[in-house]
Design a protein around this motif. Sequence first.
Motif, PDB file in Angstrom:
ATOM      1  N   THR A 107      -3.809  -1.288   5.692  1.00  0.00           N
ATOM      2  CA  THR A 107      -4.160  -0.043   5.893  1.00  0.00           C
ATOM      3  C   THR A 107      -5.696   0.249   6.408  1.00  0.00           C
ATOM      4  N   GLU A 131      -8.879   5.066   5.877  1.00  0.00           N
ATOM      5  CA  GLU A 131      -7.722   5.589   5.258  1.00  0.00           C
ATOM      6  C   GLU A 131      -7.601   5.239   3.773  1.00  0.00           C
ATOM      7  N   ARG A 184     -10.084   7.182   1.875  1.00  0.00           N
ATOM      8  CA  ARG A 184      -9.822   8.835   1.731  1.00  0.00           C
ATOM      9  C   ARG A 184      -8.820   8.811   0.591  1.00  0.00           C
ATOM     10  N   ARG A 185      -7.852   7.803   0.516  1.00  0.00           N
ATOM     11  CA  ARG A 185      -6.727   7.874  -0.485  1.00  0.00           C
ATOM     12  C   ARG A 185      -7.520   7.490  -1.885  1.00  0.00           C
ATOM     13  N   GLU A 216      -9.249  10.638  -3.067  1.00  0.00           N
ATOM     14  CA  GLU A 216      -8.647  11.530  -3.233  1.00  0.00           C
ATOM     15  C   GLU A 216      -7.661  11.279  -4.768  1.00  0.00           C
ATOM     16  N   ALA A 217      -7.154   9.969  -4.907  1.00  0.00           N
ATOM     17  CA  ALA A 217      -6.671   9.828  -6.068  1.00  0.00           C
ATOM     18  C   ALA A 217      -7.581   9.879  -7.099  1.00  0.00           C
ATOM     19  N   VAL A 226      -2.396   6.255  -4.550  1.00  0.00           N
ATOM     20  CA  VAL A 226      -2.826   5.956  -3.248  1.00  0.00           C
ATOM     21  C   VAL A 226      -1.714   5.619  -2.253  1.00  0.00           C
ATOM     22  N   ARG A 227      -0.656   5.031  -2.742  1.00  0.00           N
ATOM     23  CA  ARG A 227       0.354   4.693  -1.943  1.00  0.00           C
ATOM     24  C   ARG A 227       1.179   5.743  -1.113  1.00  0.00           C
ATOM     25  N   GLU A 228       1.080   6.945  -1.672  1.00  0.00           N
ATOM     26  CA  GLU A 228       1.502   8.315  -1.393  1.00  0.00           C
ATOM     27  C   GLU A 228       2.951   7.986  -1.181  1.00  0.00           C
TER      28      GLU A 228
END
Lengths: 373, 320
Positions: free
Chosen positions: A106, A110, A113-114, A117-118, A150-152
């Motif tokens: 990834t 990105e 960001r993830r 956010e998490a 984070v893996r959404e």
Amino acid sequence: MASVSLQHIYKVYTGGVTAVSDFTLDIEDKEFIVLVGPSGCGKSTTLRMVAGLEEISDGELYIGDKLVNDVAPKDRDIAMVFQNYALYPHMTVYDNMAFGLKLRKTPKEEIKRRVEEAAKILDIAHLLNRKPKALSGGQRQRVALGRAIVREPKVFLFDEPLSNLDAKLRVAMRTEITKLHQRLQTTFIYVTHDQTEAMTMASRIVVMKDGVIQQVDTPQNLYDYPTNEFVAGFIGSPQMNFFDVTLAKEGQDVVAVFGDNKIVIPASKVAKFIDESYIGKEVVMGIRPENIDDSAEALEASNGTKIRVDVEVTELMGSETYLYLSTTGKEGNIIARVDPRTASRAGDKIEVAFDASRLHFFDKETEKTILIK
Amino acid sequence: MSGMLNAQIDRLAEMPRGAAGPDQDGFYHHSGQLLLPTRGGVLRSMTDTPDRKDIMKLLRQLQNAGSVQQVNDKDDAWRRILSGIAQGSEATALAERFSLEDGHERLAMVFRPCGSAGLLPADQLRAVAPLDDDEYIVTLDPETTVLLKKCEAGETSDDDMEFALALRETLESETGIQTVIGIGTGGKTAARMAESCAEALQALRIGRMYHDGEQVYLYEKLLLERILAELPAHTAAKYRDLFYTPAVRKLMDREMTETVYTFFRQDLNIADTARQLFIHRNTLIYRLDKIMRVTGLDLRRFDDAVLFRILTELPDTEQN
């Protein structure tokens, strides 16, 4: 976000041992489903088949509209939180959370960001530069959750994630995971052997035994209307008391007889028997500890539902007291959950009243309920 | 002589699955056979006796003469050292030629697959493990993969355990392959790495015997188990029989066993154990009293607790 559909799923190991048998369940998008049962009941195997970590012997598994029986675990768009919540000790919290994304190549921005956010969702943003050693048990568990977030993924899978935590932290993390579900609005499938966890977190519970679904329902319905003796005994703590009784007709009344004891069953309950032919036969009667009372009010109000018992042990739990009782016609103790100010003491001979409207009855052979809802 | 040897010692292309070892001499044991990995295959003796071992050692020395020059890379050099193919002066020569002893302390982590998802190829492990270039992954046989992990200053065995658990989890979620892991102790020389690898293999064997179902076994945390495992079978059986009367067998059901082991894990603390088990302290005391009545051992006393632990962990040769 996705629904998950398991259609006639079987897991049969080499040598013929069947771990899961004809498992059919439709899990709706954003639902919080808990699989619960004693160890060896097939709940973890079922979860692992959803994750792709166990091959499905027969049946079909859909995530969303896609048949995923032959899709590799990493391509199923799921994230699993394991029992150990192990973190790499030489990496920071940030790197631990980012590691899975790095393996998937990834882009760096990105990943950043993830992870951020998490971390914000889990309230661990201030811990990102720390090493796992500098974290408490609860913080480490949150990092493990963060690694999954984070893996959404479309679906989160939890395999007894709280079983290694101490009792206090387990209660706190239960609430955290429930809140996380509300916040993420994603499908959660959660496995536990702890019925309290199941009752407090699930929107629906799947009770399993010997690889077979026993009942799927909301926590309240499972508690109030168990479909068989196993579910009745498994859900609830302390567990339901069971008695081998004979149902007999006495004038207008139907009574349950065990030892020297007789309980009059209210007509409203008799009306719920699926088959009147049970009257005159031996059945299993169940009553939950909170529906047995030693208070003067309950005894006075009781209409043919009192029995004489010996008090063997009392346990004061603070908000309630458990009485361990014995009586004729019942092997082992009866447990009653009564008012903490009870005057009953070990060695006393007392009377207790059953709330007969809360009685459960099960067929002695099939162990299925003989009451309609 | 040669004909006789041929009749009793032959060569296999690879190590049979499920072979136990290596032992301290680098031999494996399988179904009463003695197996020795060598350059170009595995020597097999149909009988497992000391004199057969000596003959096979001699054969290996003859075969390995000059083999140092035929080793191509570091991984192969490590494989020969860890599996016991190269020992003594040959191992030293390999370590020098490939600069295996660079001053770093390392330890061996041995991975064995345990689920239904198949074997663990070295490149799969390499792909998901957060490793430096000077940490090595070596395939000993189809079911045994060794990671030689560097030990950083200040790291404890708990860190090694944590690393192994995290790596196990990464492997499982990324590849679907489940493993059990044994961990040896650290050292700086190639010879010590061979010992570390043997320790990790022993940790796996003894750990699974005593704590089946766990995922990582640390050699240095299995001291009691290692001592007990070395007891002669008849001695262990004598004391087991003495302790496990029919009444004790009946008493020690699943619930009681969990109660006792939680009590031990909580350092004989009543309140902590009751909390951990979600039971009232009176219930716990009732259970401990019951154990005292049946076994004569009061687990609240340190001496009795130690004795109970030893007696219940004696190897059960029938079961194993």
